[in-house]
Each structure stands twice: as structure tokens, then as C-alpha cells.
Design a protein around this motif. Structure first.
Motif, PDB file in Angstrom:
ATOM      1  N   GLN A 379     -17.127 -39.851  26.668  1.00 51.00           N
ATOM      2  CA  GLN A 379     -16.762 -40.724  25.554  1.00 51.00           C
ATOM      3  C   GLN A 379     -17.688 -40.517  24.359  1.00 51.00           C
ATOM      4  OE1 GLN A 379     -17.070 -41.508  28.730  1.00 51.00           O
ATOM      5  NE2 GLN A 379     -15.513 -42.985  29.403  1.00 51.00           N
ATOM      6  N   ILE A 380     -18.973 -40.274  24.635  1.00 51.10           N
ATOM      7  CA  ILE A 380     -19.928 -39.991  23.563  1.00 51.10           C
ATOM      8  C   ILE A 380     -19.547 -38.697  22.857  1.00 51.10           C
ATOM      9  CG2 ILE A 380     -22.317 -39.312  23.099  1.00 51.10           C
ATOM     10  CD1 ILE A 380     -23.104 -41.270  25.384  1.00 51.10           C
ATOM     11  N   CYS A 381     -19.239 -37.668  23.638  1.00 49.35           N
ATOM     12  CA  CYS A 381     -18.837 -36.392  23.042  1.00 49.35           C
ATOM     13  C   CYS A 381     -17.570 -36.543  22.219  1.00 49.35           C
ATOM     14  CB  CYS A 381     -18.641 -35.343  24.135  1.00 49.35           C
ATOM     15  SG  CYS A 381     -20.180 -34.815  24.928  1.00 49.35           S
ATOM     16  N   THR A 382     -16.638 -37.339  22.699  1.00 48.35           N
ATOM     17  CA  THR A 382     -15.395 -37.583  21.961  1.00 48.35           C
ATOM     18  C   THR A 382     -15.683 -38.248  20.618  1.00 48.35           C
ATOM     19  OG1 THR A 382     -14.129 -37.772  24.014  1.00 48.35           O
ATOM     20  CG2 THR A 382     -13.151 -38.732  22.038  1.00 48.35           C
ATOM     21  N   ALA A 383     -16.609 -39.198  20.625  1.00 53.19           N
ATOM     22  CA  ALA A 383     -16.994 -39.866  19.380  1.00 53.19           C
ATOM     23  C   ALA A 383     -17.644 -38.886  18.408  1.00 53.19           C
ATOM     24  CB  ALA A 383     -17.941 -41.025  19.684  1.00 53.19           C
ATOM     25  N   ILE A 384     -18.479 -38.004  18.927  1.00 48.76           N
ATOM     26  CA  ILE A 384     -19.141 -37.007  18.080  1.00 48.76           C
ATOM     27  C   ILE A 384     -18.126 -36.038  17.490  1.00 48.76           C
ATOM     28  CG2 ILE A 384     -20.707 -35.018  18.149  1.00 48.76           C
ATOM     29  CD1 ILE A 384     -22.423 -36.663  20.131  1.00 48.76           C
ATOM     30  N   VAL A 385     -17.139 -35.665  18.276  1.00 47.67           N
ATOM     31  CA  VAL A 385     -16.061 -34.796  17.775  1.00 47.67           C
ATOM     32  C   VAL A 385     -15.394 -35.435  16.565  1.00 47.67           C
ATOM     33  CG1 VAL A 385     -13.773 -33.873  18.309  1.00 47.67           C
ATOM     34  CG2 VAL A 385     -15.618 -33.619  19.972  1.00 47.67           C
ATOM     35  N   SER A 386     -15.110 -36.723  16.670  1.00 47.36           N
ATOM     36  CA  SER A 386     -14.471 -37.444  15.568  1.00 47.36           C
ATOM     37  C   SER A 386     -15.378 -37.503  14.344  1.00 47.36           C
ATOM     38  CB  SER A 386     -14.102 -38.862  16.018  1.00 47.36           C
ATOM     39  OG  SER A 386     -13.552 -39.610  14.970  1.00 47.36           O
ATOM     40  N   MET A 387     -16.662 -37.746  14.552  1.00 50.11           N
ATOM     41  CA  MET A 387     -17.596 -37.843  13.427  1.00 50.11           C
ATOM     42  C   MET A 387     -17.755 -36.502  12.724  1.00 50.11           C
ATOM     43  SD  MET A 387     -20.461 -40.297  15.238  1.00 50.11           S
ATOM     44  CE  MET A 387     -20.055 -41.983  15.721  1.00 50.11           C
ATOM     45  N   LEU A 388     -17.809 -35.406  13.479  1.00 50.14           N
ATOM     46  CA  LEU A 388     -17.963 -34.088  12.870  1.00 50.14           C
ATOM     47  C   LEU A 388     -16.692 -33.658  12.151  1.00 50.14           C
ATOM     48  CD1 LEU A 388     -20.033 -32.168  15.586  1.00 50.14           C
ATOM     49  CD2 LEU A 388     -20.830 -33.239  13.480  1.00 50.14           C
ATOM     50  N   ALA A 389     -15.548 -34.127  12.644  1.00 49.03           N
ATOM     51  CA  ALA A 389     -14.280 -33.790  11.981  1.00 49.03           C
ATOM     52  C   ALA A 389     -14.257 -34.315  10.553  1.00 49.03           C
ATOM     53  CB  ALA A 389     -13.110 -34.353  12.781  1.00 49.03           C
ATOM     54  N   ARG A 390     -14.924 -35.431  10.308  1.00 49.09           N
ATOM     55  CA  ARG A 390     -14.933 -36.036   8.972  1.00 49.09           C
ATOM     56  C   ARG A 390     -15.655 -35.166   7.943  1.00 49.09           C
ATOM     57  NH1 ARG A 390     -16.812 -41.900  11.328  1.00 49.09           N
ATOM     58  NH2 ARG A 390     -14.883 -42.364  12.486  1.00 49.09           N
ATOM     59  N   ILE A 391     -16.524 -34.267   8.412  1.00 48.71           N
ATOM     60  CA  ILE A 391     -17.214 -33.390   7.462  1.00 48.71           C
ATOM     61  C   ILE A 391     -16.670 -31.961   7.527  1.00 48.71           C
ATOM     62  CG2 ILE A 391     -19.296 -34.815   7.576  1.00 48.71           C
ATOM     63  CD1 ILE A 391     -20.612 -32.491   9.197  1.00 48.71           C
ATOM     64  N   GLY A 392     -15.624 -31.756   8.308  1.00 47.31           N
ATOM     65  CA  GLY A 392     -14.970 -30.452   8.336  1.00 47.31           C
ATOM     66  C   GLY A 392     -15.301 -29.571   9.518  1.00 47.31           C
ATOM     67  N   ILE A 393     -16.189 -30.020  10.410  1.00 50.77           N
ATOM     68  CA  ILE A 393     -16.481 -29.238  11.622  1.00 50.77           C
ATOM     69  C   ILE A 393     -15.496 -29.687  12.693  1.00 50.77           C
ATOM     70  CG2 ILE A 393     -18.184 -28.676  13.381  1.00 50.77           C
ATOM     71  CD1 ILE A 393     -20.380 -29.169  11.360  1.00 50.77           C
ATOM     72  N   LYS A 394     -14.615 -28.776  13.038  1.00 45.29           N
ATOM     73  CA  LYS A 394     -13.525 -29.088  13.979  1.00 45.29           C
ATOM     74  C   LYS A 394     -13.947 -28.623  15.372  1.00 45.29           C
ATOM     75  CE  LYS A 394     -11.293 -26.844  10.847  1.00 45.29           C
ATOM     76  NZ  LYS A 394     -12.133 -27.163   9.661  1.00 45.29           N
ATOM     77  N   VAL A 395     -14.160 -29.577  16.246  1.00 43.62           N
ATOM     78  CA  VAL A 395     -14.738 -29.297  17.570  1.00 43.62           C
ATOM     79  C   VAL A 395     -13.664 -29.378  18.648  1.00 43.62           C
ATOM     80  CG1 VAL A 395     -16.425 -30.027  19.292  1.00 43.62           C
ATOM     81  CG2 VAL A 395     -16.985 -30.173  16.849  1.00 43.62           C
ATOM     82  N   ASP A 396     -13.604 -28.336  19.452  1.00 45.20           N
ATOM     83  CA  ASP A 396     -12.762 -28.330  20.653  1.00 45.20           C
ATOM     84  C   ASP A 396     -13.657 -28.761  21.815  1.00 45.20           C
ATOM     85  OD1 ASP A 396     -10.883 -27.935  22.616  1.00 45.20           O
ATOM     86  OD2 ASP A 396     -11.080 -25.749  22.637  1.00 45.20           O
ATOM     87  N   LEU A 397     -13.403 -29.927  22.382  1.00 45.78           N
ATOM     88  CA  LEU A 397     -14.264 -30.481  23.426  1.00 45.78           C
ATOM     89  C   LEU A 397     -13.897 -29.924  24.793  1.00 45.78           C
ATOM     90  CD1 LEU A 397     -16.471 -32.450  24.296  1.00 45.78           C
ATOM     91  CD2 LEU A 397     -14.728 -34.245  24.443  1.00 45.78           C
ATOM     92  N   LEU A 398     -14.874 -29.330  25.470  1.00 45.60           N
ATOM     93  CA  LEU A 398     -14.701 -28.871  26.842  1.00 45.60           C
ATOM     94  C   LEU A 398     -15.551 -29.762  27.738  1.00 45.60           C
ATOM     95  CD1 LEU A 398     -13.651 -26.926  28.985  1.00 45.60           C
ATOM     96  CD2 LEU A 398     -15.541 -25.375  28.434  1.00 45.60           C
TER      97      LEU A 398
END
Length: 525
Positions: A379-398
Motif C-alpha cells: 500500500q505504501i508503494c502504491t501511494a508512492i506510485v501515485s505521488m510520483l505520477a503527479r510529477i511525471g515519473i510513471k512507475v510500474d509497480l512490481l
């Protein structure tokens, strides 16, 4: 040693038998992830070392308040700046009845210093171990070591004869090789292995040959792997488990409301952090070709400014975390509250930094994350993915089980571009973090430096901290290392989490801040 193997029933196990103090009891508990292996030399990972410390023992152990006390050594002497003499406990028997001697200690040290042992870093300070007689061993270090005794607490001694008889004289890499010691165990400790079903259930029983006296009454401990959080909680609520760990934060109120259950909470010494791969000229999972964005400090700063750690600890973790800006937290020697000042999140500044670094549209990358190791890890990683998406870093979570996760990102593979990891310094000292996680990998130092960060100035400080015996000077060197890390950002510290266990009210256990679980203290009333 012959191990019995049992098939795990389809239904959850029946409830623990009632017991009174002094009377034998069966204790059943569940975790969301399994122990990786039965060989203590294969991985520096708390769940594995904690479990195996009930079967194998060190020369010096921790008590229930984390103080040092004699174990397989009754006493020790610092006979020169670089030589420690250990007097071994007489009359100790291995679980097969054979005597414990200095030969076992020397064998274990050599085995741990082998190339494939992930436990070699804490012992890399040792130049040589010498047998004085059957119950006396000298350890000579290359240089003076101010935390040498603390480093002994995870040196779990193995039987030389047992390893030789089962062709297990060298540790192997989990997932690449196999040997007898990965699946079987034979120690001197308070419990002996009875059965092992990976990812399902592991059972130990009291060792009648143990030299010490257990303070608890659990003669049989059954460790069950229940990956589903709702199922794990249901097993506790129904009485089928005596304890569960980890406890989902959202279920704590429900558990507290039960008249037969209780919640145990202790601040943990572990720091959760993000890491980057610096070794690759181009990231394997990125859409940026021919360049590694992580090598630009502005990109790492952007990641730090994009993350709202207060939101993570308050909303995702429901208060079970303390935001930090240091790689070691309160309770660890070297922590400096004055330097633990986390920058406020600033997505606009983060976007600006990305643009200045040449990534105005951001980039893609894959993030490795465990889903059964830390408090709310996925869940923490999912939240970080969302936060980084806001600045343009698109993260594929494994997100994957810790067994697969550690095999992937840890040595010798180091197969990761971006990851979330946690670390508790076994010595409760900053040097352990610096030496193991942040020093340049050289075969000894930097064993869990999964991103391959290298900074000669930091390496120089690490070497000085490792031998400085003046505490004031040593603290000053540690502060310098904190400042380097906060400026260079090879990792992004996130938080220290809170250990949360849930047990029946008739159960008493020790819950130390290092997240170990010593079975010898379990009392079922």
C-alpha cells in the motif's frame, strides 16, 4: 537428523491447547511471509535470523530488553586492541547429543566468510580465529573495532561435523543452488526443528538438551504462513491462532474490542527507504534510452520532494510510522534528532528539477516492492506510485512475496532499477547501516547496497567510524556521514515503523524493538 513432514490441513489449525504457567503448551502463530531458509548464513533478513535464533545460538545474545548477555560464550576478554578471547560454555550439546567445541566456532566463522554467505559483512572485520583449546577461541580483527561484541549477536554457530556429514560446509545462494542446510537445521538452542513445509508451516519443539532454562512454557511452536490479511485476522479472532504478525492497521480497533485479545505495539529500530540503481548506464525498465536518470541528483531530489511521507504514515499506515530523514532512527547509536528534518513535499519544485535535468515529461520505470514484509508495504508503494505520477515519473509497480523480492534485488543478482527496502541495524549502531547498505561494494562492504551507490568520501568516513574508539569523535564522524547522505540522496529515507503484534490475552511474549521473536519467553497461561 531426520525431520518429520506433515501435510497442512485444508482448514486452519485447531485452537491452542490450554496451559497454565509451568505446564507444557503448544503455541500457534501466523505471519504473512515465510522464513527464506534454515541456513543462517544465507540472508541478512530479520524474519529468517529471528526464527533461526531459536534453533542456533551466538556467542553473545540479546536479552528481552536488548542488552548483551553470555550465550555460547560464558565470558570474554579484550586482551589487546585487536584480539578478543571468548571462553566457551562447557557441557553444551548439539541437538544430536555431540559436544559443542571451539572447532564449531572456527568452522562457522570460515563458513560465513565464504563468498556466497550474505552474513559475511558483520564478520569481515575478523582477520583470524584461533583455537586456544576446546573451550577457548581468540578472534583477531584487522583493526580495533568499537562494536565487536554487538556484531557477535547474529553469528549463529553451526556444527562442523553436521555440515560436513551433509555436504553443507559452504552456504549457497537461495534460488540458484541447493543444499541440506537450506531445509534442515541442527543447533544448540532452546528449540529443535521438527517439520518444514516452505510457505505453509514450520514446527519446532523444545530441545531437552538445552543448557539454559526457558522462561516460558511453549514446548511446541507452530509457525504458519497466512498471506491473506483478512484470513490471518480471522484465525486470531476465532482462536485458531495464539498470535499474528503483521497486524493490518485497519483491523487493530476490531482486535482491541475483542475481550480475549490484546494488541502489542513497540517502536521499531527499522528504517524503511527507497533505493535507486546507480550501476546501470541505462535502466532496464525505463523508456529513457542510453541514460540513467537516477545518476542526476536533481532527479533524486525531485523524488524526495514528490513524496508526502506524513500522508503515508497518517493515512496509509494509520499512525504506525514515524517520518524520518535519516537512514537510522531513534534507539540506534548515531541518531541525531537535530539532523532529522525532512523537507516539505513540493511537487512544483520537483517538476522544475526534472525539467532542469532534461526530463520535462518525466519517464517510466519499474519499482520493486515486497507485499508481505513491512507494515502496509504494498500500500505504501502504491501511494508512492501515485505521488510520483503527479510529477511525471510513471512507475510500474512490481509487488511480490519477500522470498522472490529479496532474491531479485539482493546480491548476487542486484536486479532492480528502483526499490523499497527496510533495514534494522543488527548492532544498533549507524556503522552497520553505512557499511552494509551504503558503502561501495567490494566483496565485504556494501553487501546489501542493492543500488550500487559509491562515494569515496563516504567510504573513508565508514572506515574511520569502524575503528574510532573515542565516542565523541565517532559521533562527529557519523554526523558527517548523515550530511553527505542528505546532500547526495543515494536513498530516500521514509519512516520508522511500529511493531504491531496481536495475541490472546492469556499469552505473554517478549517484543523487542529489533523485531526478533524469542520463543524462550513465550508463556501460555
Amino acid at each position: 537428523m531426520k525431520l518429520l513432514r506433515f501435510a497442512l490441513p485444508a482448514l486452519l489449525l485447531c485452537s491452542a491447547m490450554a496451559a497454565t504457567p509451568g505446564r507444557a503448551a503448544t503455541f500457534r502463530w501466523a505471519n504473512d511471509g515465510d522464513v527464506n531458509a534454515m541456513d543462517p548464513a544465507t540472508r541478512q533478513e530479520t524474519v529468517q535470523l529471528s526464527f533461526l535464533a531459536n534453533i542456533y545460538e551466538p556467542l553473545v545474545r540479546r536479552n528481552r530488553t536488548l542488552g548483551l548477555e553470555p550465550a555460547l560464550a560464558t565470558s570474554w576478554e579484550h586482551i589487546s586492541p585487536t584480539v578478543w578471547r571468548f571462553h566457551l560454555r562447557p557441557g553444551v550439546k548439539w541437538q544430536d547429543g555431540s559436544p559443542f567445541t571451539a572447532d564449531d566456532v572456527i568452522f562457522t566463522l570460515k563458513r560465513i566468510l565464504a563468498k556466497d554467505s550474505s552474513m559475511r559483512a558483520p564478520m569481515s572485520v575478523v582477520k583470524e580465529a584461533r583455537k586456544i583449546d576446546d573451550l577457548t577461541v581468540d578472534f583477531e580483527t584487522f583493526l580495533p573495532d568499537p562494536i565487536f561484541l554487538q556484531e557477535q549477536t547474529n553469528l549463529l554457530i553451526m556444527s562442523k561435523a553436521w555440515c560436513e556429514a551433509h555436504n553443507a560446509t559452504e552456504p549457497v545462494v537461495i534460488g540458484k543452488e541447493d543444499n541440506y542446510a537450506l531445509h534442515y537445521a541442527m543447533g544448540t538452542g532452546p528449540y529443535k526443528l521438527v517439520s518444514r513445509e516452505p510457505d505453509r508451516k514450520t514446527v519446532v519443539e523444545a530441545n531437552p538438551l538445552w543448557w539454559d532454562k526457558r522462561q516460558g512454557n511453549a514446548d511446541r511452536v507452530e509457525f504458519n504462513v497466512i498471506s491473506s490479511a483478512p484470513t490471518r485476522v480471522a484465525a486470531l479472532l476465532s482462536g485458531e491462532m495464539d498470535m499474528i504478525y503483521s497486524v493490518p492497521p485497519q483491523d487493530m480497533a476490531r482486535i482491541k474490542a475483542s475481550p480475549d485479545l490484546k494488541i502489542l505495539e513497540t517502536p521499531e529500530l527499522r528504517t524503511i527507504y527507497l533505493g535507486f540503481n546507480f550501476t546501470r548506464d541505462a535502466l532496464k525498465t525505463s523508456d529513457i534510452k542510453g541514460k540513467n536518470p537516477w545518476r542526476d541528483i536533481r532527479v533524486r531530489q525531485a523524488v524526495a520532494l514528490a513524496i508526502d511521507e506524513q500522508a503515508i504514515t497518517s493515512r496509509v499506515m494509520l499512525g504506525l510510522g514515524h517520518p524520518t530523514w535519516e537512514m537510522w532512527g531513534q534507539g540506534v547509536n548515531g541518531y541525531n534528532a537535530a539532523l532529522d528534518v525532512r523537507p516539505k513535499p513540493d511537487p512544483a519544485k520537483a517538476k522544475q528539477l526534472l525539467a532542469e535535468a532534461g526530463y520535462p515529461d518525466g519517464f517510466k520505470v519499474t519499482m520493486d516492492c515486497p507485499n508481505d514484509r513491512y507494515v502496509m508495504d504494498e500500500q505504501i508503494c502504491t501511494a508512492i506510485v501515485s505521488m510520483l505520477a503527479r510529477i511525471g515519473i510513471k512507475v510500474d509497480l512490481l509487488a511480490q512475496t519477500k522470498t522472490k523480492f529479496f532474491t531479485k534485488i539482493n546480491g548476487p543478482n542486484y536486479d532492480t532499477d528502483f526499490f523499497l527496502l527496510g533495514w534494522t541495524p543488527a548492532t544498533y549502531d549507524a556503522h552497520n547501516v553505512l557499511y552494509t547498505l551504503l558503502g561501495t561494494r567490494n566483496g565485504k562492504r556494501g553487501e546489501v547496497n542493492d543500488g550500487g551507490y559509491s562515494n569515496p568520501s563516504l567510504d573513508d568516513l565508514i572506515e574511520k567510524i569502524g575503528v574510532e574508539t573515542d565516542q565523541s569523535k565517532r559521533d562527529g564522524l557519523i554526523n558527517q556521514s548523515i550530511e553527505i547522505l542528505q546532500k547526495d540522496l543515494p536513498t530516500i529515507p521514509l519512516h520508522q515503523q511500529v511493531i504491531v503484534w496481536a495475541t490472546k490475552k492469556n499469552v505473554s511474549v517478549a517484543q523487542p524493538a529489533d523485531d526478533f521473536f524469542p520463543f524462550r519467553f513465550i508463556q501460555v497461561k
